[in-house]
Design a protein around this motif. Structure first.
Motif, PDB file in Angstrom:
ATOM      1  N   TRP A 199       9.080  10.164   1.056  1.00  0.00           N
ATOM      2  CA  TRP A 199       8.727   9.418   2.247  1.00  0.00           C
ATOM      3  C   TRP A 199       7.530   8.516   1.975  1.00  0.00           C
ATOM      4  CZ3 TRP A 199      11.185  10.111   7.115  1.00  0.00           C
ATOM      5  CH2 TRP A 199      12.179  11.115   7.129  1.00  0.00           C
ATOM      6  N   THR A 200       7.585   7.298   2.512  1.00  0.00           N
ATOM      7  CA  THR A 200       6.476   6.367   2.378  1.00  0.00           C
ATOM      8  C   THR A 200       6.186   5.709   3.726  1.00  0.00           C
ATOM      9  OG1 THR A 200       7.947   4.529   1.768  1.00  0.00           O
ATOM     10  CG2 THR A 200       7.011   5.838  -0.033  1.00  0.00           C
ATOM     11  N   VAL A 201       4.954   5.226   3.879  1.00  0.00           N
ATOM     12  CA  VAL A 201       4.532   4.523   5.098  1.00  0.00           C
ATOM     13  C   VAL A 201       4.463   3.036   4.798  1.00  0.00           C
ATOM     14  CG1 VAL A 201       2.727   4.276   6.829  1.00  0.00           C
ATOM     15  CG2 VAL A 201       3.148   6.498   5.793  1.00  0.00           C
ATOM     16  N   SER A 202       5.004   2.218   5.699  1.00  0.00           N
ATOM     17  CA  SER A 202       4.934   0.772   5.493  1.00  0.00           C
ATOM     18  C   SER A 202       4.023   0.070   6.496  1.00  0.00           C
ATOM     19  CB  SER A 202       6.332   0.147   5.554  1.00  0.00           C
ATOM     20  OG  SER A 202       6.981   0.483   6.755  1.00  0.00           O
ATOM     21  N   ASP A 203       3.863   0.610   7.717  1.00  0.00           N
ATOM     22  CA  ASP A 203       3.051  -0.099   8.708  1.00  0.00           C
ATOM     23  C   ASP A 203       2.668   0.832   9.851  1.00  0.00           C
ATOM     24  OD1 ASP A 203       1.727  -2.295   9.798  1.00  0.00           O
ATOM     25  OD2 ASP A 203       3.490  -3.054  10.854  1.00  0.00           O
TER      26      ASP A 203
END
Length: 653
Positions: A199-203
């Motif tokens: 999982w990654t965060v973009s904004d």
């Protein structure tokens, strides 16, 4: 505990290596942090000729400095890349980090209350990157992660008092999302831990109440969600029933629309706008028949910039978010554009640019005037860049057909200038396998063409990114050797092309490209003179069993699951170390001891098997490197040795 286990593993690997090498190596020596086996002394004519090429330098954009004071870049003056500040275009580079390990990333807090930036750094190439806070007032730093997990993908909130990031700290296998507050940055709250994938965060949403997050599952499948920080509700954006990449990137200024990059319903990755209320998806760039590589947003959330991978070259576009209209920017250097970001208080766009003739510099583009300004001018060792070869895009037919016509495989060719007679060839095979060779500066390629008269042919065989998702999946699972057949057809094309010397062909590649080298050496050994394998896979079963646990399932989605008996048998049947009896030409194997992706055992077992079969192999092991060499002293020794290997085994009759 993780570091203890990692070092125990490395120690065992080294013990195995040393024990095995005592029994098998004929010429073993240690030079600095290098273990060299059967690698001769580098002749002075090679070291003197290659020295200028080794002293080229490049700069890349990292972030804008607060208060309009300039920018932070990454460049290398010593043995490793470090962070520097540059206050004005063409200004001096002022180094601010001084580590033995490279640092090339950093993100400043948007808040004036926190004058500093977050960055990550690993140890010896092991890729277990730790998170650090650098205080610009005190010019000091401290580790704020746990010291054992892998951490990356920092995203600041709009207020700049909190940040989200990805970490493996829960079980050192899965990648979860955490949030930290600058009041106590070492305390991280586990926010999303939903199992498989990473999982990654973009904004952050404009009001900082929500996150845009993506669950990456494979090169052809990812899901994106809206995460409500208060209610902890996770709402999926894309249609999960369709196999497609879906990468949510940012909210517009209203907070009612989300922009994403997706291949949903399309062959290529498109930029789309998603209406949160109606759930309607609008294709913004469906008239562009190439992949959208990346996109960035300005601070007022009304303008974006995106890059398009146009047949291997980066093209920059500006996007008006109110009208969804876009325009191509044509007056930038032709090559690769990345690490681009708008200034926090105006719309100036900084970017890193690399071309075949320039090693990499930072440019700033002004959307109002449509002009760009070069901020850095990197050194090229005193070389005349006009002599550097420009890559030529060619296509060659392979063995199968599409719509009744031969499938064509693209390749980029670097040829020496003013050289008569048929040219010796090095086939350079990219890694991935979901990678893509994109033309840009290579000091090693330039040395081979200019000083040794060798042509470089870099193909994008089936399975490469950049040519649509159908092409990308052509080598998955039981189709693995189909990409190797493309190399065979390229060799046949070289044989039929008079300007090349069909008796002098070598293969060179790293990681998955290293596997392709080894496979080519046993499949087409009668047509090759030698090969260079850098951190390559020698056996898919042992690779999948020994690669770091956080990578294993993602690699299985590409290569196949070795736990399935049929797939295991197939993977074993195509693994190069089971065909060493067919490898009769000289081979150079290069490896980093701390490689978490392709463990050193992959190279070691290949070296041992070839020697047991009375084959000729050089072996280079760097004790302080991982998946590729990042330290200049190691890269220099490696390129010198590769040049000597090609001189002796490709050029000499």
């Amino acid at each position: 505990m993780k570091y203890v286990n990692a070092y125990i593993h490395i120690s065992i690997v080294f013990l195995t290596i040393v024990t095995s090498n005592i029994l098998t190596a004929q010429n073993r020596k240690e030079v600095g942090n290098m273990i060299l086996e059967n690698v001769p002394e580098i002749p002075s004519d090679i070291t003197s000729r290659i020295q200028q090429y080794q002293n080229t330098r490049y700069a890349s954009f990292v972030d804008w400095l607060p208060n309009d004071n300039g920018m932070m870049i990454a460049t290398q003056f010593g043995n490793t890349r470090q962070l520097h500040t540059v206050n004005t275009a063409g200004g001096s580079r002022n180094q601010i980090t001084f580590f033995d390990e490279p640092v090339s990333n950093g993100s400043f807090s948007p808040s004036s209350a926190h004058n500093g930036f977050l960055f990550t750094k690993d140890m010896g190439g092991n890729e277990f990157s730790q998170l650090y806070w650098y205080d610009m007032n005190k010019r000091t730093y401290e580790m704020i992660s746990d010291g054992t997990s892998l951490n990356f993908g920092v995203r600041w909130s709009n207020r700049g008092d909190t940040f989200a990031f990805t970490s493996s700290r829960r079980n050192n296998k899965d990648f979860d999302i955490y949030i930290s507050d600058m009041k106590s940055p070492k305390t991280a709250t586990l926010t999303i831990d939903r199992g498989n994938g990473y999982w990654t965060v973009s904004d952050w949403s404009p009001d900082d109440s929500k996150l845009l997050v993506t669950q990456f599952l494979s090169s052809t499948k990812s899901n994106s969600y809206i995460y409500d920080i208060t209610t902890k509700e996770l709402t999926q954006i894309n249609d999960d029933t369709k196999e497609a990449v879906f990468l949510a990137k940012f909210w517009d200024k209203s907070g009612k629309k989300i922009y994403a990059i997706t291949s949903q319903g399309k062959e290529f990755n498109m930029l789309v706008a998603y209406d949160i209320e109606t759930k309607k998806l609008t294709y913004v760039t469906d008239k562009i028949a190439w992949n959208i590589d990346d996109v960035t947003l300005n601070s007022s959330r009304d303008m974006a910039a995106f890059t398009v991978n146009e047949n291997g070259y980066s093209r920059l576009y500006l996007l008006n978010l109110e009208s969804n209209s876009y325009e191509k920017i044509s007056n930038l250097p032709l090559g690769q554009i990345d690490s681009f970001k708008f200034h926090p208080t105006n719309n100036l766009l900084a970017m890193s640019s690399r071309t075949a003739k320039t090693p990499g510099d930072v440019y700033v583009f002004d959307p109002k005037t449509k002009t760009s300004k070069r901020w850095t001018t990197s050194e090229v060792g005193g070389l005349d860049t006009s002599s550097f070869p420009e890559p030529e895009l060619i296509t060659c037919p392979t063995y199968d057909e599409v719509a009744g016509k031969k499938r064509m495989i693209p390749a980029f060719v670097y040829k020496p200038k003013n050289v008569k007679g048929p040219l010796p060839v090095v086939i350079a095979i990219h890694g991935g396998p979901e990678g893509q060779f994109t033309p840009s500066f290579s000091s090693f390629f330039t040395f081979l063409t200019n000083e040794m008269g060798i042509a470089i042919i870099a193909p994008n065989v089936r399975g490469s990114a950049g040519y649509g998702k159908t092409f990308l999946k052509l080598d998955n699972g039981f189709k693995r050797e189909d990409s190797v057949k493309d190399i065979g057809k390229l060799i046949e094309w070289i044989e039929k092309t008079p300007e090349y010397d069909s008796t002098k062909i070598a293969v060179y590649g790293g990681s998955y490209g290293g596997y392709m080298v080894l496979s080519s050496m046993y499949n087409f050994g009668d047509k090759l003179k030698c090969g260079i394998d850098v951190v390559g896979i020698s056996n898919f079963v042992t690779f999948l069993e020994n690669t770091e646990s956080y990578r294993r399932d993602l690699r299985r989605s590409e290569y196949g699951d070795e736990r399935d008996p049929k797939m295991r048998a197939y993977l074993s049947s195509i693994s190069p170390n089971n065909h060493v009896d067919k490898i009769t030409k000289p081979l150079f194997i290069i490896q980093g001891a701390n490689d978490p992706r392709v463990p050193a055992s992959e190279s070691e077992q290949m070296v041992t098997s070839i020697r047991e079969n009375k084959g000729k192999v050089w072996y280079m092991l760097a004790k302080d490197e991982g998946h590729g060499f990042r330290k200049k002293v190691n890269r220099d020794r490696m390129t010198e040795a590769m040049a000597m290997f090609l001189q002796k085994n490709l050029l000499e009759d």
